[in-house]
Design a protein around this motif. Structure first.
Motif, PDB file in Angstrom:
ATOM      1  N   SER A 266       5.505   2.679  -3.762  1.00 16.30           N
ATOM      2  CA  SER A 266       5.100   3.430  -4.952  1.00 16.30           C
ATOM      3  C   SER A 266       6.148   4.469  -5.346  1.00 16.30           C
ATOM      4  O   SER A 266       6.211   4.882  -6.494  1.00 16.30           O
ATOM      5  CB  SER A 266       3.784   4.155  -4.676  1.00 16.30           C
TER       6      SER A 266
ATOM      7  N   THR B 134       0.838  -1.204   0.000  1.00 14.79           N
ATOM      8  CA  THR B 134       0.000   0.000   0.000  1.00 14.79           C
ATOM      9  C   THR B 134       0.873   1.255   0.000  1.00 14.79           C
ATOM     10  O   THR B 134       1.987   1.250   0.526  1.00 14.79           O
ATOM     11  CB  THR B 134      -0.914   0.064   1.253  1.00 14.79           C
TER      12      THR B 134
ATOM     13  N   LEU C 212       9.401  -7.081   5.981  1.00 15.76           N
ATOM     14  CA  LEU C 212       9.663  -8.513   5.847  1.00 15.76           C
ATOM     15  C   LEU C 212      11.152  -8.795   5.795  1.00 15.76           C
ATOM     16  O   LEU C 212      11.931  -8.036   5.246  1.00 15.76           O
ATOM     17  CB  LEU C 212       8.977  -9.046   4.589  1.00 15.76           C
TER      18      LEU C 212
ATOM     19  N   GLY D 228      11.649   0.815   2.183  1.00 11.00           N
ATOM     20  CA  GLY D 228      10.319   0.596   1.610  1.00 11.00           C
ATOM     21  C   GLY D 228       9.958   1.671   0.603  1.00 11.00           C
ATOM     22  O   GLY D 228       9.151   2.544   0.874  1.00 11.00           O
TER      23      GLY D 228
ATOM     24  N   ASP E 113      17.144  -6.074   0.820  1.00 10.69           N
ATOM     25  CA  ASP E 113      16.547  -6.136   2.153  1.00 10.69           C
ATOM     26  C   ASP E 113      16.923  -4.918   2.987  1.00 10.69           C
ATOM     27  O   ASP E 113      18.069  -4.756   3.393  1.00 10.69           O
ATOM     28  CB  ASP E 113      17.024  -7.415   2.853  1.00 10.69           C
ATOM     29  N   GLY E 114      15.912  -4.105   3.261  1.00  7.84           N
ATOM     30  CA  GLY E 114      16.117  -2.875   4.021  1.00  7.84           C
ATOM     31  C   GLY E 114      16.577  -3.100   5.449  1.00  7.84           C
ATOM     32  O   GLY E 114      17.119  -2.189   6.077  1.00  7.84           O
TER      33      GLY E 114
ATOM     34  N   GLU F  63      13.880  -1.160  -1.746  1.00  8.12           N
ATOM     35  CA  GLU F  63      12.614  -1.895  -1.887  1.00  8.12           C
ATOM     36  C   GLU F  63      12.932  -3.376  -2.140  1.00  8.12           C
ATOM     37  O   GLU F  63      13.864  -3.701  -2.843  1.00  8.12           O
ATOM     38  CB  GLU F  63      11.799  -1.297  -3.051  1.00  8.12           C
TER      39      GLU F  63
END
Ligand code: SAH
Length: 215
Positions: free
Chosen positions: A92, A63, A209, A89, A136-137, A110
């Motif tokens: 968008s 989202t 995640l 992240g 992976d953040g 991302e």
């Protein structure tokens, strides 16, 4: 071709007025959000909803955060021109673009390839130049550290220590922490191993995640 019509501009101005009523006072945040066409970051079917204060679906079951949350996190960071900012992240790309409009130097990570790719197309369309990373953040970007500011736009189960290490002394991280709902924290690095923590109410984010297969 996607356009930014007078109708969109009008709706955006109303969104800014609404954000003021929600306690957003940083004029630089409001100005940046007035400049970024949020509807560009959404499927055209969601066009009419783009300037309502709602989180909306994007690719990969993720989202775009609601405008008041984007404004709130950005305001907490007290972004200054030339701040080196790490975002976890990209999603968008909307939050990234708001930070770029505030003239921060943005590094964004991302974990979903389709989002990573579509955000980059929008950045070139909107003349934003963040550095975009696919990965992976949780690991941050040790090679580019330290950062003035870190913003996490997904819900972390616990505070990622690695990210705190990548902050400058005097730097701040804004992060929602918790599993079902999250508390918004602002962590300030006051010395090499000293941190101050402030809590700012409850939010609901998609989960951050870890160790999942990247797509
Ligand atoms: N800032 C975004 C918010 C998108 S939602 C926007 O303005 O649209 C949060 C994003 O975090 C999702 O795209 C999700 O895929 C991503 N994410 C979740 N865990 C991650 C991780 N460990 N590393 C990098 N990105 C992650």
């Amino acid at each position: 071709m996607i356009t930014d019509s007078f109708k969109h501009k009008g709706l955006r101005r109303q969104m800014i007025d609404y954000l003021r009523t929600k306690g957003i006072t940083d004029e630089r945040v409001l100005q940046a959000m007035n400049e970024v066409p949020r509807h560009f970051f959404l499927d055209s079917s969601l066009d009419v909803l783009a300037y309502q204060d709602r989180a909306l679906s994007i690719l990969c079951e993720q989202t775009i955060s609601q405008p008041s949350t984007v404004a709130f996190q950005t305001q907490l960071l007290n972004i200054q021109e030339d701040d080196k900012v790490l975002e976890i992240g990209t999603g968008s790309g909307y939050q990234t673009c708001v930070l770029c409009k505030m003239k921060a130097k943005v590094y964004t990570i991302e974990r979903y390839k389709p989002l990573h790719n579509s955000a980059q197309e929008l950045f070139s369309l909107l003349k934003c130049r963040p550095k975009c990373f696919f990965g992976d953040g949780y690991l941050g970007l040790p090679y580019y550290a330290p950062f003035d500011k870190i913003i996490v736009t997904c819900g972390a189960e616990k505070l990622p220590e690695v990210l705190l290490q990548q902050l400058k002394v005097g730097g701040m991280m804004v992060i929602p922490v918790g599993s079902d709902t999250q508390t918004m924290y602002r962590i300030t690095k006051t010395d090499e191993n000293t941190f101050e923590q402030e809590a700012f109410g409850d939010f609901k984010f998609v989960p951050m995640l870890q160790e999942k297969k990247f797509r």
